[in-house]
Design a protein around this motif. Sequence first.
Motif, PDB file in Angstrom:
ATOM      1  N   SER A 159       0.827  -1.209   0.000  1.00  0.00           N
ATOM      2  CA  SER A 159       0.000   0.000   0.000  1.00  0.00           C
ATOM      3  C   SER A 159       0.861   1.259   0.000  1.00  0.00           C
ATOM      4  O   SER A 159       0.570   2.223  -0.711  1.00  0.00           O
ATOM      5  N   GLN A 160       1.934   1.236   0.790  1.00  0.00           N
ATOM      6  CA  GLN A 160       2.822   2.403   0.849  1.00  0.00           C
ATOM      7  C   GLN A 160       3.501   2.644  -0.503  1.00  0.00           C
ATOM      8  O   GLN A 160       3.606   3.788  -0.968  1.00  0.00           O
ATOM      9  N   LEU A 161       3.933   1.566  -1.148  1.00  0.00           N
ATOM     10  CA  LEU A 161       4.565   1.711  -2.457  1.00  0.00           C
ATOM     11  C   LEU A 161       3.575   2.256  -3.484  1.00  0.00           C
ATOM     12  O   LEU A 161       3.934   3.058  -4.351  1.00  0.00           O
ATOM     13  N   GLU A 162       2.314   1.825  -3.389  1.00  0.00           N
ATOM     14  CA  GLU A 162       1.300   2.322  -4.307  1.00  0.00           C
ATOM     15  C   GLU A 162       1.066   3.815  -4.098  1.00  0.00           C
ATOM     16  O   GLU A 162       0.925   4.578  -5.063  1.00  0.00           O
ATOM     17  N   GLN A 163       1.045   4.253  -2.833  1.00  0.00           N
ATOM     18  CA  GLN A 163       0.854   5.678  -2.541  1.00  0.00           C
ATOM     19  C   GLN A 163       2.016   6.512  -3.080  1.00  0.00           C
ATOM     20  O   GLN A 163       1.820   7.591  -3.643  1.00  0.00           O
ATOM     21  N   LEU A 164       3.242   5.990  -2.926  1.00  0.00           N
ATOM     22  CA  LEU A 164       4.401   6.717  -3.440  1.00  0.00           C
ATOM     23  C   LEU A 164       4.362   6.784  -4.970  1.00  0.00           C
ATOM     24  O   LEU A 164       4.728   7.796  -5.567  1.00  0.00           O
ATOM     25  N   LEU A 172       4.653  14.488  -8.308  1.00  0.00           N
ATOM     26  CA  LEU A 172       4.644  15.541  -7.290  1.00  0.00           C
ATOM     27  C   LEU A 172       5.965  15.578  -6.538  1.00  0.00           C
ATOM     28  O   LEU A 172       6.547  16.645  -6.315  1.00  0.00           O
ATOM     29  N   LEU A 173       6.468  14.398  -6.142  1.00  0.00           N
ATOM     30  CA  LEU A 173       7.736  14.343  -5.413  1.00  0.00           C
ATOM     31  C   LEU A 173       8.882  14.864  -6.278  1.00  0.00           C
ATOM     32  O   LEU A 173       9.749  15.622  -5.810  1.00  0.00           O
ATOM     33  N   SER A 174       8.907  14.438  -7.539  1.00  0.00           N
ATOM     34  CA  SER A 174       9.970  14.912  -8.431  1.00  0.00           C
ATOM     35  C   SER A 174       9.900  16.415  -8.623  1.00  0.00           C
ATOM     36  O   SER A 174      10.932  17.102  -8.684  1.00  0.00           O
ATOM     37  N   SER A 175       8.680  16.965  -8.720  1.00  0.00           N
ATOM     38  CA  SER A 175       8.517  18.412  -8.879  1.00  0.00           C
ATOM     39  C   SER A 175       9.037  19.153  -7.650  1.00  0.00           C
ATOM     40  O   SER A 175       9.721  20.188  -7.775  1.00  0.00           O
ATOM     41  N   LEU A 176       8.730  18.663  -6.467  1.00  0.00           N
ATOM     42  CA  LEU A 176       9.201  19.323  -5.247  1.00  0.00           C
ATOM     43  C   LEU A 176      10.721  19.316  -5.165  1.00  0.00           C
ATOM     44  O   LEU A 176      11.346  20.307  -4.757  1.00  0.00           O
ATOM     45  N   VAL A 177      11.338  18.186  -5.554  1.00  0.00           N
ATOM     46  CA  VAL A 177      12.805  18.125  -5.547  1.00  0.00           C
ATOM     47  C   VAL A 177      13.375  19.088  -6.577  1.00  0.00           C
ATOM     48  O   VAL A 177      14.376  19.778  -6.332  1.00  0.00           O
ATOM     49  N   LEU A 196      13.366   7.465  -2.272  1.00  0.00           N
ATOM     50  CA  LEU A 196      14.513   8.225  -2.772  1.00  0.00           C
ATOM     51  C   LEU A 196      14.669   8.061  -4.281  1.00  0.00           C
ATOM     52  O   LEU A 196      15.052   9.009  -4.979  1.00  0.00           O
ATOM     53  N   ARG A 197      14.350   6.861  -4.792  1.00  0.00           N
ATOM     54  CA  ARG A 197      14.439   6.664  -6.247  1.00  0.00           C
ATOM     55  C   ARG A 197      13.371   7.472  -6.981  1.00  0.00           C
ATOM     56  O   ARG A 197      13.600   7.980  -8.077  1.00  0.00           O
ATOM     57  N   MET A 210      12.314  10.320  -6.225  1.00  0.00           N
ATOM     58  CA  MET A 210      12.599  11.753  -6.202  1.00  0.00           C
ATOM     59  C   MET A 210      13.547  12.197  -7.313  1.00  0.00           C
ATOM     60  O   MET A 210      13.901  13.373  -7.394  1.00  0.00           O
ATOM     61  N   ARG A 211      13.965  11.274  -8.165  1.00  0.00           N
ATOM     62  CA  ARG A 211      14.888  11.634  -9.240  1.00  0.00           C
ATOM     63  C   ARG A 211      14.189  12.529 -10.272  1.00  0.00           C
ATOM     64  O   ARG A 211      12.969  12.435 -10.475  1.00  0.00           O
ATOM     65  N   PRO A 212      14.947  13.379 -10.957  1.00  0.00           N
ATOM     66  CA  PRO A 212      14.336  14.283 -11.955  1.00  0.00           C
ATOM     67  C   PRO A 212      13.618  13.560 -13.083  1.00  0.00           C
ATOM     68  O   PRO A 212      12.668  14.096 -13.653  1.00  0.00           O
ATOM     69  N   ASP A 213      14.046  12.310 -13.418  1.00  0.00           N
ATOM     70  CA  ASP A 213      13.384  11.632 -14.535  1.00  0.00           C
ATOM     71  C   ASP A 213      11.948  11.271 -14.210  1.00  0.00           C
ATOM     72  O   ASP A 213      11.199  10.811 -15.082  1.00  0.00           O
ATOM     73  N   GLY A 214      11.543  11.466 -12.940  1.00  0.00           N
ATOM     74  CA  GLY A 214      10.146  11.235 -12.590  1.00  0.00           C
ATOM     75  C   GLY A 214       9.206  12.243 -13.226  1.00  0.00           C
ATOM     76  O   GLY A 214       7.986  12.064 -13.214  1.00  0.00           O
ATOM     77  N   LEU A 215       9.767  13.348 -13.798  1.00  0.00           N
ATOM     78  CA  LEU A 215       8.929  14.360 -14.443  1.00  0.00           C
ATOM     79  C   LEU A 215       8.588  13.999 -15.889  1.00  0.00           C
ATOM     80  O   LEU A 215       7.798  14.681 -16.521  1.00  0.00           O
ATOM     81  N   ARG A 216       9.229  12.939 -16.403  1.00  0.00           N
ATOM     82  CA  ARG A 216       8.920  12.549 -17.781  1.00  0.00           C
ATOM     83  C   ARG A 216       7.470  12.075 -17.901  1.00  0.00           C
ATOM     84  O   ARG A 216       6.944  11.450 -17.002  1.00  0.00           O
ATOM     85  N   THR A 217       6.895  12.357 -19.031  1.00  0.00           N
ATOM     86  CA  THR A 217       5.529  11.911 -19.281  1.00  0.00           C
ATOM     87  C   THR A 217       5.364  11.598 -20.758  1.00  0.00           C
ATOM     88  O   THR A 217       6.237  11.941 -21.576  1.00  0.00           O
ATOM     89  N   GLU A 218       4.297  10.942 -21.106  1.00  0.00           N
ATOM     90  CA  GLU A 218       4.028  10.586 -22.504  1.00  0.00           C
ATOM     91  C   GLU A 218       2.781  11.318 -22.986  1.00  0.00           C
ATOM     92  O   GLU A 218       1.832  11.452 -22.226  1.00  0.00           O
TER      93      GLU A 218
END
Length: 777
Positions: free
Chosen positions: A673-678, A684-689, A766-767, A769-777
């Motif tokens: 459940s925690q992994l699903e929430q993350l 959002l996390l990548s944007s904040l970082v 922590l993974r 939060m990397r910048p590549d989390g902002l990628r989208t299709e």
Amino acid sequence: MKVRQWARDLAMGVRFAFTGGREGWVRALLTAVGVGLGVALLVLTTAIPNALSERDRRGSSRDDFTYSGKVLPKADDTLVVARTDTTFRSKDVRGRFVEPEGTRAPLPPGVEKFPAKGDMVVSPALEELLKSDSGKLLRERIPYRVVGTIGHSGLIGPAELAYYAGATGLEDHLAGGSVERINYFGPSSRQQQDELDPTLILLIMIIFVVLLLPVGVFIAAAVRFGGERRDRRLAALRLVGADGRMARRIAGGEALAGALLGLVFGTGFFLVGRQLAALLDVRDISVFPSDLNPSPALAALVVVAVPAAAVLVTLFALRGVVIEPLGVVRTAKPPRRRLWWRLLLPLGGLALLYPMIGQGNNNGNFNQWMVIGGTALLLVGVTALLPWIVEAVVARLNSGSVSWQLAVRRLQLSSGTAARMVNGIAVAVAGAIALQMLFAGVEHDYTKETTNDLNRAQMEVSVSGDVPLAEAGRRLGRTEGVRRASAVTLTSVGERAKEPQTELEVAVGTCAELREVARLPSCRDGDIFRILGGEYDSETKKVTEPGGTLYFDPSYSGTTSHPVAWKVPSGMKTAGHREDPTGYERSGLLITSGALPAGASADVSQKVFLSLDPSVPDAADYARNTAARLDPMADVFTLAASTQTQEFRSIRTGLFVGATCVLLLIGASLLVSQLEQLRERKKLLSSLVAFGTRRRTLSMSVLWQTAIPIALGLLLASAVGLMLGAVLLKMVGATVSVDWASVLSMTGIGAGVVLAVTFLSLPPLLRLMRPDGLRTE
């Protein structure tokens, strides 16, 4: 037509789940894992009754003591069996000496042929232990050559320690209680299965409700994984022409897909867990994988109920969500939750349980449906009340550090999601607290205080008269870990050689040893005492008149004693009563070793009280080894301050095993459940970082998001658990009292599980939060 429309919409949702690209597959897999863990535990629970039944059946099929008090005549189909059970480092070892008396002697279940003298057949677990370095002490106690293994049919579990050793001359010991002649293995007609009393039945019912309800809560939470992204997909469906009801049914179909895949996963988890069950040994309880066969009816119920519940929970969750073509009205502030209907659940539970107050062992059985229904409603009330409490509390939380404000704002926007994560823990803790109160309240009814004086002795060893007088005490006293040994030789005398009307106990030993069992005025070797000061004084005085004749070990019908005549000497002294270390207060005669007549030591037994050195870890096992060298059939007892009934201990063990499984499920499901929430908040996390927020701040915000609902959930669970525990204690007529140590330990375990899951989720966080989390299709 309506049914066809439902089927078409649900089927479309199932197709979207599996053909919706990576997002659909990930959500379906997360749902399947969460549901699968719950299904595996439910199926395992349905298999436990069969496993216990199989254990009992195999245990009964190898019963070898009838306790009839009669000795069978020797025949071609008889077998002499001697009980040689022992204990090794708190683990029970079942042992038997066997001596076949004919070609048709019955073989023990699981044994192909009788071992010869000096040989033995052992269980696989005992063979493994004897071969290991840790089994060195046990090898000294069981020094026989292993010539085979006991099969599955002769063991109650794969971890059982058991052996059958060949022996000769057992017929000479038939008069003892640990040797018997039999002509079959199996339950005796004289043995009757004790029925459980109403209180124990109540305990079992509450255990099942408490252990299974958190599983249902977790399954209900698992089918709602990925709810926000799913709702955005539903808005797209509205844009292409689907109405609101159709969109909800399609959402139910997606949940159905995850639940069906969860059934497959659950079956796999169950099959893996069933094989691993053979490796587990919890409090001497182990089961064979083949015993864990679920009841077909109950398994079918799980297969039908889980997908149906997935669809219903999804439809219920979407009842307040407005799905429009241009978006989902969920980002707006939701209306405040109503409290009144949430209070109806616990109140309804109390209403069902109230008529049961005063029932129990004295007033009849409890109505099982009212008990199960009332307990379930009370615990389900936790899941209904917690979202309201979390919403009400977080709405008033504002100022604080950046991590605190991030966590609070997230909880204010989606308090329901946070509450769902905690619901399972809260229900489990509430039930555990109630069970602990109930166990503590009725424990004294099933616990008997012994009269053992543990300051004087911690073990008692009984050996046969084949061991020379004083040899047992001397050798046990020299054993490593034994501080002091006090040996007393026991026999009896009667006024006639056969069928005496009066029989007196006789204790033989040194003056120091006799002082352990009686109060002596003065003593030296050669003295004889008679114990006076009790209700049998007249009989003792009558048969111990100087000049009279007494017979040592008089015979009775069916026994093979050889009485020895003894003329009562004059000058017999008087001793007073004193309890021995087991609390037994004996009467009769005391004879010092030098005054025992020749030949009277042939038919005696010796009892040795041992005081152990607690600084020696294996002191008890050293003593058992010495006792086995003195007499392989020696009875060794560990003295305890109290004893509990077997039924109560078994129920408590079952609770421990079940609670362990539920805790493992709680931890695994919470992690999923925690992994699903993350995953939901990846962008959002990548944007904040990217905007400069420190990783430490985000990590702390995740911790706060977990800690706040957990604290509120544990407080609510404690209150409901105490309420349920008080009602259950009233039901069985016990005094309502709170074991605060147990309450704190239960809440601490619940909090510990959540904290452990939170820390395990930090590396994935922590993974993400990397910048590549902002990628989208």
